[in-house]
Design a protein around this motif. Structure first.
Motif, PDB file in Angstrom:
ATOM      1  N   ARG A   4      11.563  95.455  18.746  1.00 25.94           N
ATOM      2  CA  ARG A   4      12.223  94.387  19.496  1.00 25.94           C
ATOM      3  C   ARG A   4      13.663  94.752  19.851  1.00 25.94           C
ATOM      4  NH1 ARG A   4      11.666  89.443  15.643  1.00 25.94           N
ATOM      5  NH2 ARG A   4      12.408  88.250  17.444  1.00 25.94           N
ATOM      6  N   SER A   5      14.151  95.848  19.270  1.00 25.95           N
ATOM      7  CA  SER A   5      15.513  96.304  19.528  1.00 25.95           C
ATOM      8  C   SER A   5      15.518  97.366  20.619  1.00 25.95           C
ATOM      9  CB  SER A   5      16.101  96.885  18.241  1.00 25.95           C
ATOM     10  OG  SER A   5      17.267  97.637  18.509  1.00 25.95           O
ATOM     11  N   PHE A   6      16.625  97.434  21.358  1.00 23.36           N
ATOM     12  CA  PHE A   6      16.793  98.489  22.356  1.00 23.36           C
ATOM     13  C   PHE A   6      17.110  99.839  21.716  1.00 23.36           C
ATOM     14  CE2 PHE A   6      18.043  94.725  25.008  1.00 23.36           C
ATOM     15  CZ  PHE A   6      17.011  94.807  25.926  1.00 23.36           C
ATOM     16  N   GLY A   7      17.392  99.849  20.398  1.00 25.32           N
ATOM     17  CA  GLY A   7      17.640 101.125  19.735  1.00 25.32           C
ATOM     18  C   GLY A   7      18.784 101.054  18.756  1.00 25.32           C
ATOM     19  N   GLU A   8      19.327 102.223  18.433  1.00 27.95           N
ATOM     20  CA  GLU A   8      20.384 102.293  17.424  1.00 27.95           C
ATOM     21  C   GLU A   8      21.747 102.676  17.989  1.00 27.95           C
ATOM     22  OE1 GLU A   8      20.529 106.472  15.217  1.00 27.95           O
ATOM     23  OE2 GLU A   8      18.522 105.597  15.094  1.00 27.95           O
ATOM     24  N   ASP A   9      21.805 103.045  19.247  1.00 32.22           N
ATOM     25  CA  ASP A   9      23.069 103.399  19.877  1.00 32.22           C
ATOM     26  C   ASP A   9      23.706 102.129  20.448  1.00 32.22           C
ATOM     27  OD1 ASP A   9      24.660 104.035  22.429  1.00 32.22           O
ATOM     28  OD2 ASP A   9      24.516 106.008  21.481  1.00 32.22           O
ATOM     29  N   ARG A  10      24.906 101.801  19.997  1.00 30.87           N
ATOM     30  CA  ARG A  10      25.508 100.514  20.356  1.00 30.87           C
ATOM     31  C   ARG A  10      25.748 100.385  21.855  1.00 30.87           C
ATOM     32  NH1 ARG A  10      31.941 100.007  18.930  1.00 30.87           N
ATOM     33  NH2 ARG A  10      32.669 101.460  20.532  1.00 30.87           N
ATOM     34  N   GLU A  11      26.152 101.483  22.493  1.00 33.62           N
ATOM     35  CA  GLU A  11      26.394 101.422  23.934  1.00 33.62           C
ATOM     36  C   GLU A  11      25.087 101.170  24.679  1.00 33.62           C
ATOM     37  OE1 GLU A  11      29.223 101.330  25.369  1.00 33.62           O
ATOM     38  OE2 GLU A  11      30.554 101.973  23.740  1.00 33.62           O
ATOM     39  N   ASN A  12      24.056 101.847  24.257  1.00 31.65           N
ATOM     40  CA  ASN A  12      22.754 101.680  24.911  1.00 31.65           C
ATOM     41  C   ASN A  12      22.234 100.262  24.720  1.00 31.65           C
ATOM     42  OD1 ASN A  12      20.457 102.691  26.366  1.00 31.65           O
ATOM     43  ND2 ASN A  12      19.341 102.763  24.436  1.00 31.65           N
ATOM     44  N   VAL A  13      22.343  99.740  23.494  1.00 32.81           N
ATOM     45  CA  VAL A  13      21.887  98.376  23.230  1.00 32.81           C
ATOM     46  C   VAL A  13      22.673  97.386  24.073  1.00 32.81           C
ATOM     47  CG1 VAL A  13      21.746  96.559  21.492  1.00 32.81           C
ATOM     48  CG2 VAL A  13      21.049  98.895  20.912  1.00 32.81           C
ATOM     49  N   ALA A  14      23.981  97.556  24.139  1.00 28.75           N
ATOM     50  CA  ALA A  14      24.806  96.646  24.925  1.00 28.75           C
ATOM     51  C   ALA A  14      24.470  96.734  26.412  1.00 28.75           C
ATOM     52  CB  ALA A  14      26.280  96.951  24.698  1.00 28.75           C
ATOM     53  N   ASN A  15      24.347  97.941  26.919  1.00 28.35           N
ATOM     54  CA  ASN A  15      24.066  98.119  28.348  1.00 28.35           C
ATOM     55  C   ASN A  15      22.695  97.575  28.724  1.00 28.35           C
ATOM     56  OD1 ASN A  15      26.552  99.338  28.799  1.00 28.35           O
ATOM     57  ND2 ASN A  15      25.763 101.408  28.460  1.00 28.35           N
ATOM     58  N   LYS A  16      21.715  97.831  27.872  1.00 21.96           N
ATOM     59  CA  LYS A  16      20.370  97.312  28.158  1.00 21.96           C
ATOM     60  C   LYS A  16      20.363  95.790  28.040  1.00 21.96           C
ATOM     61  CE  LYS A  16      18.329 101.320  28.764  1.00 21.96           C
ATOM     62  NZ  LYS A  16      19.513 102.181  28.702  1.00 21.96           N
ATOM     63  N   GLY A  17      21.079  95.260  27.038  1.00 17.21           N
ATOM     64  CA  GLY A  17      21.142  93.814  26.879  1.00 17.21           C
ATOM     65  C   GLY A  17      21.778  93.144  28.078  1.00 17.21           C
ATOM     66  N   ILE A  18      22.847  93.728  28.591  1.00 16.90           N
ATOM     67  CA  ILE A  18      23.519  93.183  29.778  1.00 16.90           C
ATOM     68  C   ILE A  18      22.580  93.205  30.980  1.00 16.90           C
ATOM     69  CG2 ILE A  18      25.358  93.623  31.465  1.00 16.90           C
ATOM     70  CD1 ILE A  18      27.056  94.617  29.037  1.00 16.90           C
ATOM     71  N   ALA A  19      21.891  94.314  31.172  1.00 13.27           N
ATOM     72  CA  ALA A  19      20.980  94.434  32.312  1.00 13.27           C
ATOM     73  C   ALA A  19      19.861  93.401  32.222  1.00 13.27           C
ATOM     74  CB  ALA A  19      20.401  95.848  32.365  1.00 13.27           C
ATOM     75  N   PHE A  20      19.253  93.293  31.047  1.00 13.59           N
ATOM     76  CA  PHE A  20      18.173  92.333  30.847  1.00 13.59           C
ATOM     77  C   PHE A  20      18.685  90.911  31.076  1.00 13.59           C
ATOM     78  CE2 PHE A  20      15.170  89.695  28.647  1.00 13.59           C
ATOM     79  CZ  PHE A  20      13.963  90.367  28.680  1.00 13.59           C
ATOM     80  N   MET A  21      19.839  90.603  30.498  1.00 16.23           N
ATOM     81  CA  MET A  21      20.431  89.278  30.636  1.00 16.23           C
ATOM     82  C   MET A  21      20.699  88.943  32.097  1.00 16.23           C
ATOM     83  SD  MET A  21      24.201  88.102  29.342  1.00 16.23           S
ATOM     84  CE  MET A  21      24.995  89.135  30.581  1.00 16.23           C
ATOM     85  N   LYS A  22      21.298  89.870  32.823  1.00 18.03           N
ATOM     86  CA  LYS A  22      21.622  89.606  34.235  1.00 18.03           C
ATOM     87  C   LYS A  22      20.355  89.381  35.057  1.00 18.03           C
ATOM     88  CE  LYS A  22      26.171  91.749  34.681  1.00 18.03           C
ATOM     89  NZ  LYS A  22      26.985  92.777  35.364  1.00 18.03           N
ATOM     90  N   GLY A  23      19.336  90.163  34.774  1.00 18.92           N
ATOM     91  CA  GLY A  23      18.083  89.971  35.490  1.00 18.92           C
ATOM     92  C   GLY A  23      17.498  88.600  35.246  1.00 18.92           C
ATOM     93  N   MET A  24      17.474  88.188  34.003  1.00 18.91           N
ATOM     94  CA  MET A  24      16.901  86.897  33.647  1.00 18.91           C
ATOM     95  C   MET A  24      17.724  85.743  34.202  1.00 18.91           C
ATOM     96  SD  MET A  24      15.316  86.050  29.951  1.00 18.91           S
ATOM     97  CE  MET A  24      16.904  85.978  29.124  1.00 18.91           C
TER      98      MET A  24
END
Length: 970
Positions: free
Chosen positions: A179-199
């Motif tokens: 359920r996580s985007f991974g362990e790299d904080r930048e990657n998790v943040a960037n993917k979270g932002i992208a997903f959030m903006k899309g939704m």
């Protein structure tokens, strides 16, 4: 009191309006303010308190449970519901009934992290976050978020509790993991932002969870209170990092987890979800978050044991939460809240802050103008083609190669490969094996024990192991069994073969493998969905590139961000029409046309294939092998290609010979075959002959002169079994005299030249075949197989197919009543080719649509395919040129070309650069470089009789071609 209320709201609203990234204020802020104010002022204290509750419901529940929720809506004035399991239509109907009872429309929520399918049947499951975390291009993640948002909005869901922005640094985490985007904080943040903006762009509120971070624990907060034992410095730099980033970008809400975080809360064992220090102090004050704050579900063991009869709900509100999610006792909790309000523990300002934020959110999602959910076409709207397009793009970009020793992937030089597949895991593997077999012959090998398996694998030089685990949910088991780990090392130790491991589960499965030293290729596919399996097979063979990046550390050899990029080898991939700019809806016209052909008795069965931009997007079988057959045509059936042989066997050999100086277009027949130096055809050039402008006869009925007075095969020329001097097999129980080979070429030499005009002729290809075989001292079938079919992966393409394939895979062509007097099945239909032992330059080749498309795609790509250059692009251009158009001869050198006038071999909608050929048995293929389209039509229109010309008269093949071009979107 009213003046105070207006003033407090004004302060709240002005703060929100001036905040740089306030998530709840809309562009129409004045209208929003008026609505919120009017609703709040019209509510009683009981109704205001009710707004704080979001109650759990499931459309799968019984009527009594649904009735209980209705009672809570009417009597307790709850502010929202969160839906769990069930189905979309049931949920829509229940939602409409709930909304009709609520004075202020309900805020409807769901956990739909990877789509509605996380909770509902009959809905679409998108890739898990771990899969999305492997994608470099964040715009793809945004597309996924938007599509999930559109689904939620269509179903009347206003807030999706996603994205999960936990940083999963603990491989043993039982509840987060995939359920996580991974362990790299930048990657998790960037993917979270992208997903959030899309939704959010779809009009659905986002929710970052599980604050302050659930990624580094081995405890499930549904069952107990997990300990997060890290320093505040570590938490600030890692766990809280994605929240800060998403808050800056407009995160609508935060869900607070039930966690024990000593570095943030001084009270021992106090869950974060009821910690004022964590929620009000850190999240709101220090991090400046002004959106909605939700508790995680209050019925979870991580917090529910902290009190009873509303104690937990009261503590959660006092800590700073706005919405109490899935409370255990609404009525009791409201009583506790009211008591706290009346005693002054909860101020009016505090209550107004939360209730008005809830109303701001309701306005933002359009509940100020609530409309019921339309139920009609709901299933279709939630399961449209756009889902597949987005899923496919995401999977293609996620699949990750983490090892590629010897540059083994994508697999090249197929002619040297004998490939075995070994299945590990307990989930379905058929899509993977089926897709592998579109590129090469891949045999599944099983063994009751390791010794047996290793013995069987000795016959293979490449082994592919697929580890297949359940794709049902991200929490399913993913590990190798002890036996599988032992077998993996045992197989890897056999260095007589290369080994590729494909893992169709979370990357942590690799952690248990002791050594990768003897494993040459490792591919992480993340999931075992049908599409993930298919795309992994395509990647292994180089049909698609490898772009994914490992989002977590899966082994000491493969730390986070490991990635081996692979370029495409220009092999055909397999996709859906819209991925290549074609309309699925319009391609349905092809189905209609083919069925019309079947109904009109043009042919018993057919295969039709369409590829564009390097991807096969339509490949179907229609009808039956014969009218009386009980079997259906599949894409695996093999057809007699008839004259397609000219451009798929003889022509590629000639082009290669032209490149190497073994033949030239201005060579004459006497240059090729000196025995023709004293004949009328001696000065016919290769160029004119292959352009069908060589004044040669259309065909010569060689077989007629070998029949007796009863028009049966004469005993002078034939035997019913092979005997000395009679070894040319025509068909079952019919062997031609070896001497007749010379008779064929002698008769060709005796031909007079015809009038000087365009005349389609098979005769050229008899001459070319002889020259090719004389030059190389090898039969044409072996030359074409070694040069083209084996390296290309065209393993279903062959002369004399009965030597390689079972008879029931080969479609019969005719009930012959004039020469062979039997059903022709597995032997070439053309009589002249049959008299050459089934190997003609003009006919004799058998194949299916998929293999024909591979050869045509090679031409389309300028002679390159699968990492091998078969021909120079200049050579193909030279042969794909009309040299006698001014003489009203449309043909290229071997290739057929579009008509010069109104009628001809194509729909008239193709480009002048396009090329192809047709065949007597009812076959056709065409390639268009400008539109990058390959079209293949194979049928046995000659069955049961070649006198059936309905297919030709109807122009069905070119009408299908027109339908394909009409389907072009862009």
């Amino acid at each position: 009191m009213r003046l105070y209320s207006i003033f407090s709201f004004f302060l709240l609203f002005m703060y929100c309006a001036n905040a740089q990234h306030n998530p709840l204020v809309v562009n129409d802020s004045l209208g929003q303010e008026r609505w919120v104010e009017s609703q709040y002022n019209a509510m009683s204290l009981d109704e205001k308190l009710g707004q704080l509750f979001m109650v759990s419901v499931a459309s799968s529940q019984d009527k009594a449970s649904i009735a209980n929720i209705k009672t809570l809506i009417r009597e307790e004035h709850i502010g929202g519901v969160i839906f769990s399991t069930g189905g979309p239509i049931r949920q829509a109907k229940i939602t409409n009934s709930f909304q009709s009872l609520s004075k202020i429309p309900l805020l409807v929520g769901m956990d739909a992290e990877w789509g509605l399918a996380m909770r509902l049947d009959s809905t679409y499951a998108f890739p898990w976050n771990m899969t999305l975390g492997a994608i470099k291009d964040n715009s793809i993640v945004e597309k996924v978020g938007k599509q999930i948002g559109l689904h939620a909005k269509r179903l009347g869901v206003h807030i999706n509790f996603a994205p999960d922005i936990d940083i999963n640094t603990n491989p043993l985490n039982p509840i987060i993991g995939n359920r996580s985007f991974g362990e790299d904080r930048e990657n998790v943040a960037n993917k979270g932002i992208a997903f959030m903006k899309g939704m959010e762009s779809a009009g659905v509120l986002s929710s970052g969870k599980h604050f302050p971070g659930h990624g580094d624990t081995a405890t499930d907060s549904h069952k107990a209170l997990p300990l997060i034992p890290f320093t505040r410095q570590r938490l600030d730099s890692l766990e809280l990092y994605p929240y800060r980033r998403l808050i800056q970008e407009g995160l609508s809400s935060v869900m607070v987890a039930h966690l024990n975080v000593p570095a943030m809360e001084i009270q021992e064992d106090l869950p974060s979800s009821i910690s004022e220090q964590i929620i009000s102090g850190i999240l709101k004050e220090q991090m400046g978050f002004e959106g909605l704050v939700f508790t995680d579900a209050l019925n979870m063991k991580g917090v529910s044991t902290r009190g009873k009869d509303g104690d937990v709900e009261l503590a959660a509100f006092l800590a700073g939460n706005d919405i109490l999610l899935m409370p255990t006792a609404v009525t009791k909790a409201k009583e506790k809240l009211q008591e706290a309000y009346e005693s002054g523990r909860i101020s009016e300002e505090r209550l107004a802050n939360s209730v008005k934020k809830i109303l701001l959110a309701k306005y933002k999602v359009g509940l100020n103008k609530y409309k019921p959910i339309p139920v009609d076409n709901l299933y279709e709207d939630l399961n449209g083609l756009e889902n597949d397009l987005i899923y496919e793009e995401a999977i293609e970009n996620a699949i990750t190669v983490v090892k590629n020793k010897f540059y083994l992937l994508g697999i090249k030089k197929l002619e040297n490969k004998k490939i075995a597949y070994v299945k590990f895991g307990d989930a379905d593997s058929k899509p993977f094996l089926d897709e592998l077999n579109k590129y090469a012959k891949v045999t599944q090998v099983n063994g009751k024990d390791l010794a047996t398996l290793k013995e069987k694998l000795k016959d293979y030089n490449l082994v592919i192991i697929g580890h297949h685990k359940s794709n049902e949910s991200p929490w399913k088991a993913y590990k190798f069994t002890k036996q599988e780990l032992q077998w993996l090392q045992g197989i890897a130790s056999e260095r007589s073969s290369n080994l590729v491991l494909a893992v169709f589960t979370k990357p942590y499965a690799l952690k248990d493998i002791t050594s990768f030293n003897s494993i040459d290729g490792v591919v992480v596919a993340y999931q075992n969905s049908v599409l993930a399996q298919q795309k992994t097979a395509q990647l292994i063979f180089g049909a698609i590139s490898a772009k994914g990046v490992l989002p977590v550390s899966s082994h000491a050899d493969f730390p986070v961000n490991t990635s081996v990029n692979l370029s495409s080898l220009k092999r055909l991939g397999y996709s859906i029409p819209e991925r290549v700019g074609l309309s699925s809806g319009k391609l349905a016209e092809v189905d209609r046309l083919v069925h019309n052909g079947l109904d009109s008795l043009m042919f018993p069965g057919a295969q039709v294939l369409v590829a564009r931009k390097g991807k096969v997007v339509y490949n179907k079988g229609f009808g039956k092998p014969t009218y009386a057959s009980t079997d259906s045509i599949t894409t695996d059936h093999i057809y007699d290609l008839a004259s397609l042989t000219k451009i798929l066997a003889t022509l590629p050999m000639l082009m290669k010979m032209e490149e190497t100086g073994k033949i030239a277009l201005n060579d004459t027949f006497q240059d090729l075959l000196p025995e023709y130096s004293d004949t009328a055809i001696k000065n016919v050039t290769v160029l004119k002959a292959l352009s069908h402008y060589g004044r040669l006869p259309a065909w010569i009925a060689f077989y007629v002169s070998t029949l007796d007075e009863k028009r049966k095969p004469s005993s002078e020329f034939y035997r019913n079994k092979p005997t000395p001097g009679f070894s040319i097999k025509v068909t079952d129980n019919l062997y031609l005299t070896d001497a007749y080979k010379d008779s064929i070429y002698n008769r060709i030499g005796r031909q007079d030249l015809k009038s000087n005009r365009y005349r389609y002729s098979d005769v050229t290809y008899y001459v070319m075949k002889k020259y090719i075989e004389d030059t190389y001292k090898t039969r044409l079938d072996k030359l074409a197989d070694d040069f083209l079919y084996k390296p290309l992966g065209a393993m279903d393409t062959s002369y004399n197919p009965l030597e390689k394939f079972p008879k029931n895979r080969i479609v019969p062509t005719e009930v012959d009543k004039y020469y062979r007097y039997q059903t022709v099945q597995g032997y070439v239909h053309d009589m002249g080719a049959a008299m050459q032992g089934g190997v003609g330059g003009h006919a004799g080749l058998f194949s299916n649509a998929n293999d024909v498309a591979k050869i045509m795609q090679m031409y389309l790509q300028g002679g390159e395919y699968g990492g091998t250059r078969f021909l120079d692009a200049r050579t193909i251009k030279k042969f794909n040129t009309c040299y006698f158009c001014d003489k009203n001869v449309r043909r290229g050198v071997g290739f057929d070309k579009p008509q010069l006038k109104e009628s001809g071999p194509t729909c008239g909608c193709v480009s002048r650069k396009s090329f192809g050929h047709s065949g007597f048995t009812g076959t056709f293929t065409w390639a268009d470089p400008e539109e990058e389209i390959v079209y293949v039509f194979l049928s046995n229109r000659t069955y049961p009789s070649s006198s059936n010309t309905l297919l030709v008269k109807s122009a069905l093949r070119t009408r299908i071609q027109q339908a394909i071009y009409d389907a072009i979107i862009n």
